[in-house]
Design a protein around this motif. Structure first.
Motif, PDB file in Angstrom:
ATOM      1  N   ASP A  71       9.670 -13.913  -2.966  1.00 35.66           N
ATOM      2  CA  ASP A  71      10.449 -14.674  -1.996  1.00 35.66           C
ATOM      3  C   ASP A  71      11.288 -15.723  -2.731  1.00 35.66           C
ATOM      4  OD1 ASP A  71      11.487 -15.923   0.215  1.00 35.66           O
ATOM      5  OD2 ASP A  71       9.577 -16.515   1.078  1.00 35.66           O
ATOM      6  N   LYS A  72      10.733 -16.902  -2.923  1.00 36.29           N
ATOM      7  CA  LYS A  72      11.517 -17.959  -3.573  1.00 36.29           C
ATOM      8  C   LYS A  72      10.874 -18.517  -4.842  1.00 36.29           C
ATOM      9  CE  LYS A  72      13.535 -19.507   0.810  1.00 36.29           C
ATOM     10  NZ  LYS A  72      13.669 -20.637   1.774  1.00 36.29           N
ATOM     11  N   HIS A  73       9.570 -18.346  -4.991  1.00 31.56           N
ATOM     12  CA  HIS A  73       8.878 -19.035  -6.087  1.00 31.56           C
ATOM     13  C   HIS A  73       8.070 -18.107  -6.985  1.00 31.56           C
ATOM     14  CE1 HIS A  73       9.874 -22.824  -4.061  1.00 31.56           C
ATOM     15  NE2 HIS A  73       9.516 -22.226  -2.938  1.00 31.56           N
ATOM     16  N   GLY A 106       9.011  -5.151   0.611  1.00 38.51           N
ATOM     17  CA  GLY A 106      10.275  -4.479   0.343  1.00 38.51           C
ATOM     18  C   GLY A 106      11.501  -5.223   0.822  1.00 38.51           C
ATOM     19  N   HIS A 107      11.380  -5.976   1.923  1.00 40.52           N
ATOM     20  CA  HIS A 107      12.576  -6.634   2.461  1.00 40.52           C
ATOM     21  C   HIS A 107      13.075  -7.753   1.542  1.00 40.52           C
ATOM     22  CE1 HIS A 107      10.332 -10.222   3.906  1.00 40.52           C
ATOM     23  NE2 HIS A 107       9.380  -9.357   4.207  1.00 40.52           N
ATOM     24  N   PHE A 108      12.243  -8.200   0.597  1.00 42.07           N
ATOM     25  CA  PHE A 108      12.702  -9.176  -0.400  1.00 42.07           C
ATOM     26  C   PHE A 108      13.484  -8.504  -1.527  1.00 42.07           C
ATOM     27  CE2 PHE A 108       8.834 -11.725   0.974  1.00 42.07           C
ATOM     28  CZ  PHE A 108       9.579 -12.670   1.671  1.00 42.07           C
ATOM     29  N   LEU A 109      13.441  -7.185  -1.578  1.00 38.81           N
ATOM     30  CA  LEU A 109      14.027  -6.452  -2.707  1.00 38.81           C
ATOM     31  C   LEU A 109      15.309  -5.726  -2.332  1.00 38.81           C
ATOM     32  CD1 LEU A 109      10.680  -4.934  -4.043  1.00 38.81           C
ATOM     33  CD2 LEU A 109      11.942  -6.866  -5.020  1.00 38.81           C
ATOM     34  N   GLU A 125       7.801  -7.258 -16.511  1.00 41.97           N
ATOM     35  CA  GLU A 125       7.969  -7.277 -17.959  1.00 41.97           C
ATOM     36  C   GLU A 125       7.178  -8.403 -18.612  1.00 41.97           C
ATOM     37  OE1 GLU A 125      12.189  -7.500 -18.337  1.00 41.97           O
ATOM     38  OE2 GLU A 125      12.485  -5.323 -18.230  1.00 41.97           O
ATOM     39  N   MET A 126       6.820  -9.412 -17.835  1.00 47.58           N
ATOM     40  CA  MET A 126       5.991 -10.506 -18.346  1.00 47.58           C
ATOM     41  C   MET A 126       4.516 -10.116 -18.394  1.00 47.58           C
ATOM     42  SD  MET A 126       7.918 -13.624 -16.350  1.00 47.58           S
ATOM     43  CE  MET A 126       6.789 -14.929 -16.830  1.00 47.58           C
ATOM     44  N   GLY A 127       4.190  -8.923 -17.916  1.00 46.84           N
ATOM     45  CA  GLY A 127       2.833  -8.409 -18.038  1.00 46.84           C
ATOM     46  C   GLY A 127       2.004  -8.447 -16.778  1.00 46.84           C
ATOM     47  N   PHE A 128       2.633  -8.690 -15.621  1.00 48.04           N
ATOM     48  CA  PHE A 128       1.888  -8.780 -14.368  1.00 48.04           C
ATOM     49  C   PHE A 128       1.942  -7.458 -13.604  1.00 48.04           C
ATOM     50  CE2 PHE A 128       3.201 -13.116 -15.379  1.00 48.04           C
ATOM     51  CZ  PHE A 128       1.971 -13.754 -15.360  1.00 48.04           C
ATOM     52  N   LEU A 129       0.814  -7.102 -12.994  1.00 50.02           N
ATOM     53  CA  LEU A 129       0.771  -5.895 -12.182  1.00 50.02           C
ATOM     54  C   LEU A 129       1.433  -6.154 -10.833  1.00 50.02           C
ATOM     55  CD1 LEU A 129      -2.793  -4.420 -12.817  1.00 50.02           C
ATOM     56  CD2 LEU A 129      -0.613  -3.750 -13.825  1.00 50.02           C
ATOM     57  N   ILE A 130       2.078  -5.116 -10.315  1.00 48.36           N
ATOM     58  CA  ILE A 130       2.784  -5.203  -9.042  1.00 48.36           C
ATOM     59  C   ILE A 130       2.034  -4.386  -8.002  1.00 48.36           C
ATOM     60  CG2 ILE A 130       4.967  -4.844  -7.840  1.00 48.36           C
ATOM     61  CD1 ILE A 130       5.016  -6.944 -10.137  1.00 48.36           C
ATOM     62  N   GLY A 131       1.714  -5.024  -6.854  1.00 46.22           N
ATOM     63  CA  GLY A 131       1.006  -4.341  -5.776  1.00 46.22           C
ATOM     64  C   GLY A 131       1.895  -4.140  -4.565  1.00 46.22           C
ATOM     65  N   ASN A 132       1.471  -3.239  -3.683  1.00 43.91           N
ATOM     66  CA  ASN A 132       2.208  -2.904  -2.465  1.00 43.91           C
ATOM     67  C   ASN A 132       1.667  -3.729  -1.290  1.00 43.91           C
ATOM     68  OD1 ASN A 132       2.898  -1.577   0.050  1.00 43.91           O
ATOM     69  ND2 ASN A 132       3.452   0.247  -1.128  1.00 43.91           N
ATOM     70  N   HIS A 133       2.574  -4.471  -0.610  1.00 42.53           N
ATOM     71  CA  HIS A 133       2.193  -5.284   0.556  1.00 42.53           C
ATOM     72  C   HIS A 133       3.020  -4.884   1.784  1.00 42.53           C
ATOM     73  CE1 HIS A 133       0.077  -8.479   2.457  1.00 42.53           C
ATOM     74  NE2 HIS A 133       1.056  -9.366   2.493  1.00 42.53           N
ATOM     75  N   THR A 134       3.463  -3.626   1.789  1.00 43.21           N
ATOM     76  CA  THR A 134       4.307  -2.985   2.815  1.00 43.21           C
ATOM     77  C   THR A 134       5.760  -3.460   2.739  1.00 43.21           C
ATOM     78  OG1 THR A 134       3.991  -4.533   4.663  1.00 43.21           O
ATOM     79  CG2 THR A 134       2.338  -2.769   4.381  1.00 43.21           C
ATOM     80  N   TYR A 135       6.627  -2.649   3.323  1.00 42.99           N
ATOM     81  CA  TYR A 135       8.062  -2.919   3.213  1.00 42.99           C
ATOM     82  C   TYR A 135       8.486  -4.126   4.050  1.00 42.99           C
ATOM     83  CZ  TYR A 135      12.892  -1.829   2.123  1.00 42.99           C
ATOM     84  OH  TYR A 135      14.168  -1.897   1.632  1.00 42.99           O
ATOM     85  N   HIS A 136       8.111  -4.154   5.325  1.00 45.53           N
ATOM     86  CA  HIS A 136       8.567  -5.223   6.220  1.00 45.53           C
ATOM     87  C   HIS A 136       7.468  -6.202   6.617  1.00 45.53           C
ATOM     88  CE1 HIS A 136      11.614  -1.982   7.072  1.00 45.53           C
ATOM     89  NE2 HIS A 136      12.427  -3.008   6.955  1.00 45.53           N
TER      90      HIS A 136
END
Length: 294
Positions: free
Chosen positions: A117-119, A140-143, A157-168
């Motif tokens: 989002d912002k931070h 997804g709506h942030f992307l 790229e900083m080494g953090f895993l990305i999880g799915n929190h639904t599109y909307h």
């Protein structure tokens, strides 16, 4: 008589000298060619000896040859690509527990929802500086713009895993099966397009899954995840000091606790104090990449 004898001796001497001179002149080029041939043969023999010596040395010390192969290997071969062996698993109450004797027990898991989002990027930088891992669960709506896609890529790229929190961030319990699948799979497709891999963790909005969303997550190869505790959505904890205090001093904190936070200003401000406070209490921040997902 003596004059004739002397004359014949002189003639024979002249003829002998002329013959030697002729032989010497005619033999010159042949000798030179022969010498060149001998030199070439000597050089070839020397080269063959050197080659044999090198082959013998490699046979004597195969380690040198192996080291050479490593040094000259194609960059595409890259580092060791073997999968990391899991050391933790998720329990029924959403905490993590060791499954290997060498795994530390006094660990906690950090997760951040509603990113980016912002931070989120600021929070990722803070965690990176603190050498603390986390999962960023994204919507997804942030992307839907290139700037946020770049942010997500940087976080990954900083080494953090990305999880799915639904599109909307739609409540799945109020959605049709088609809508649920679209909320999950569409975001996985988008994330893969941005960072090159699909998420391994899924967290439903408000932690509310359905039987069908569980099925879709399983088909997508994702581990369902909720949390042990979190506070930053409550008005009384929308403050840096109050949030840091409760996250570290809550009675819910324990080995394997799964901490939920969000991409919020007050959470970003409190993040460094939260991590430091947890470590002061003897907890380490676990690497989510060590959690069993299959």
């Amino acid at each position: 008589m003596k004059k004739h004898k002397i004359l014949w001796i002189g003639i024979i001497g002249i003829l002998f000298l002329a013959g030697c001179s002729h032989l010497s002149t005619s033999a010159g080029p042949d000798n030179k060619e022969n010498q060149q041939t001998e030199n070439k043969e000597d050089t070839q023999e020397k080269t063959d000896e050197d080659n044999i010596t090198e082959e013998q040395e490699e046979q004597k010390d195969p380690g040198n040859s192996e080291e050479h192969d490593k040094e000259t290997a194609s960059p595409e071969s890259g580092p060791d690509d073997r999968a990391i062996e899991p050391q933790y698993e998720l329990t029924d109450n959403w905490s993590i527990k060791p499954i290997k004797d060498e795994a530390e027990e006094n660990v906690v898991l950090l997760t951040i929802d509603d990113a980016p989002d912002k931070h989120a990027l600021e929070m990722a930088k803070t965690l990176k500086d603190l050498d603390a891992k986390a999962i960023f669960f994204v919507n997804g709506h942030f992307l839907e713009n290139e700037e946020k896609k770049k942010v997500l890529k940087k976080i990954h790229e900083m080494g953090f895993l990305i999880g799915n929190h639904t599109y909307h961030h739609q409540a799945l319990v109020d959605a049709t099966e088609e809508e649920q699948k679209n909320e999950i799979v569409r975001l996985n497709d988008l994330i893969e397009d941005i960072i090159g891999e699909r998420p391994k963790f899924f967290r439903a909005p408000n932690g509310q899954n359905t039987d069908y969303s569980k099925q879709v997550a399983k088909e997508e190869g994702m581990l369902l995840m909720n949390w042990s505790y979190g506070y930053d959505w409550n008005e009384e904890y929308m403050d840096e000091e109050a949030l840091a205090d409760i996250m570290v001093n809550t009675e819910l904190l324990g080995n394997g606790a799964n901490l939920l936070m969000h991409d919020r200003e007050w959470t970003a401000d409190a993040l460094e104090e939260i991590v430091s406070g947890l470590r002061e209490k003897g907890y380490e921040i676990v690497d989510p990449g060590l959690i069993k997902t299959k």
